[in-house]
Design an enzyme around this catalytic site. Structure first.
Site, short mmCIF file in Angstrom:
data_model
loop_
_atom_site.label_atom_id
_atom_site.label_comp_id
_atom_site.label_asym_id
_atom_site.label_seq_id
_atom_site.Cartn_x
_atom_site.Cartn_y
_atom_site.Cartn_z
N ASN A 138 44.36 -44.61 22.97
CA ASN A 138 43.60 -43.45 23.43
C ASN A 138 43.89 -43.23 24.91
OD1 ASN A 138 40.62 -42.86 24.90
ND2 ASN A 138 41.22 -41.43 23.29
N GLU A 202 46.68 -38.94 22.14
CA GLU A 202 46.83 -37.75 22.97
C GLU A 202 48.17 -37.70 23.71
OE1 GLU A 202 42.48 -38.79 22.56
OE2 GLU A 202 44.33 -39.89 23.03
N ASP A 250 27.97 -34.29 38.71
CA ASP A 250 28.88 -34.02 37.61
C ASP A 250 29.27 -32.55 37.57
OD1 ASP A 250 30.43 -34.50 35.31
OD2 ASP A 250 28.96 -35.90 34.52
#
Length: 433
Positions: A138, A202, A250
């Site tokens: 990943n 990915e 964030d």
């Protein structure tokens, strides 16, 4: 395009601003990134706790135009290019050696930025983490803050792929092998933000976007990473150690909550000759684009697979490039907008607001979208979903992301005479001048 090649290209086109005065990593560099958001910057004279640090690049992908240039595509071709890479991931080449210098773990070697006053501390924000668990690989983004010379604590979103691999390793009393990469090619940066089926890798998407990639095995574990990364931290996510993580500003420019999160231990640091550290300003344009833009093709595909003739998808700046989508369709029946809404949620479950408009609306223009909502909405064309899975980034949601969604059908109703809805186009007015 490779990280260093892209910097050189922008530099040759005089699109990079060079900051030559001494700038501290303690909130000062972040202030420059905020002030010049949308303009690529290179900090030439970086002040760290150790003294003068390596150069820092930031805001490199802080506009859609910069991303299109880095992908070497034309305006409006992003979704098509990403869908092609998602549908046809490419192979990549494993090489035995790469041009890195290797160092014993010492995170003070890296000019990690302290961004905002109430942050827990300095944060690595542009890192793509490569993990391997028994052959399941990943790559994904994770924010990381140092808690020691060789330790970081990082945010792993629950039920996402890296968290799933970590939980499996933890259940078996084992650490998870990782390589934390900083300063990556555009293909890696975009692929790292995609969401694909668990177990698929990915890196194939990144390789398709880059027309091929080379990777090398880590020196200290079973992870791998691209040979053109600027900085790599080889290490493990410990199965038996956690620490407090947060607060942190964030995507939505709000402080995320403090959580107990896994600890990463670094075993080796790999760096290019005279490496350039990639900074990414939390809640800046680059953060919103790199996180949100790769979700537009997944929304597009989901709506198209629902049988809707979709024209475009746009994640708005007002929704921090993540929570608010405007989708244009070529409507054939009045039940299609609801189908498009349901499909869009499947394509990106973090959405909080969805607006469906006709294909003659410029979805990037809030005035045109607002006009469509005001003129074509009527009672019954809105849909409210409560206590459903959304995003932990939504300040109105619970910490695990349960919240509400609002969707509006702002398409022209087919049962109203067209003459009543006819809108004079600007182009027609220009002809009269």
């Amino acid at each position: 395009m490779k990280f260093r090649d892209f910097i050189n290209k922008l530099d040759s086109e005089k699109k990079i601003m060079h900051i030559t005065k001494e700038v501290s990593t303690n909130k000062e560099a972040a202030a420059y990134l905020k002030k010049y958001d949308g303009t690529p910057l290179i900090f030439e004279n970086v002040k760290t706790e150790r003294g003068k640090g390596m150069r820092i690049a930031g805001n490199l992908l802080s506009s859609v135009e910069l991303i299109e240039e880095g992908m070497q595509i034309g305006k409006g071709q992003f979704i098509g290019k990403m869908i092609e890479a998602l549908d046809k991931p490419a192979s990549f080449e494993k090489v035995s050696n790469a041009d890195f210098d290797y160092f014993e773990p010492d995170l003070s070697l890296i000019p990690i930025l302290f961004h905002y006053p109430l942050d827990q501390g300095p944060y690595i924000t542009s890192a793509v983490v490569f993990a391997n668990r028994n052959g399941i690989r990943n790559m994904s983004y994770h924010r990381l803050t140092p808690i020691g010379k060789d330790r970081l604590v990082g945010r792993l979103v629950e039920k996402r792929d890296l968290h799933t691999l970590y939980e499996d390793a933890k259940a078996h009393g084992e650490d998870l092998d990782v390589a934390i990469t900083i300063g990556n090619s555009l293909g890696v940066l975009l692929a790292g933000a995609t969401s694909i089926e668990h177990g698929k890798y990915e890196l194939g998407i990144a390789s398709a976007l880059e027309n091929g990639l080379q990777v090398v095995d880590a020196k200290t574990n079973s992870a791998e990473y691209p040979v053109d990364s600027e900085i790599v931290l080889e290490g493990k996510i410990l199965h038996d150690e956690t620490a407090k993580e947060g607060p942190f500003v964030d995507l939505t420019a709000t402080y995320d909550v403090v959580r107990e999160q896994p600890v990463f231990v670094i075993d080796k640091i790999a760096m290019k000759k005279e490496p350039i550290y990639q900074a990414l300003l939390p809640a800046g344009n680059e953060h919103k684009l790199l996180m949100g833009l790769p979700r537009t093709p997944t929304i597009y595909k989901a709506v198209k697979e629902a049988g809707i003739d979709v024209a475009g998808v746009y994640l708005t700046p007002g929704g921090s490039g993540w929570l608010d989508a405007v989708i244009s369709i070529r409507k054939k029946s009045d039940d299609e907008p609801k189908k498009a809404i349901e499909a869009a949620i499947k394509g990106h479950r973090s959405l909080k607001r969805i607006t469906i408009v006709d294909d003659d609306v410029d979805i990037t223009n809030p005035d045109e979208v607002g006009y469509a909502v005001t003129m074509y909405w009527r009672a019954g064309k809105e849909y409210v979903f409560d206590n459903v899975k959304g995003s932990s980034l939504d300040p109105m949601a619970t910490p695990d992301g349960m919240g509400s969604k609002l969707a509006i059908d702002a398409t022209k109703p087919l049962d109203v005479p067209k003459e009543k809805l006819l809108k004079m186009k600007k182009a027609n007015m220009d002809i009269m001048l």
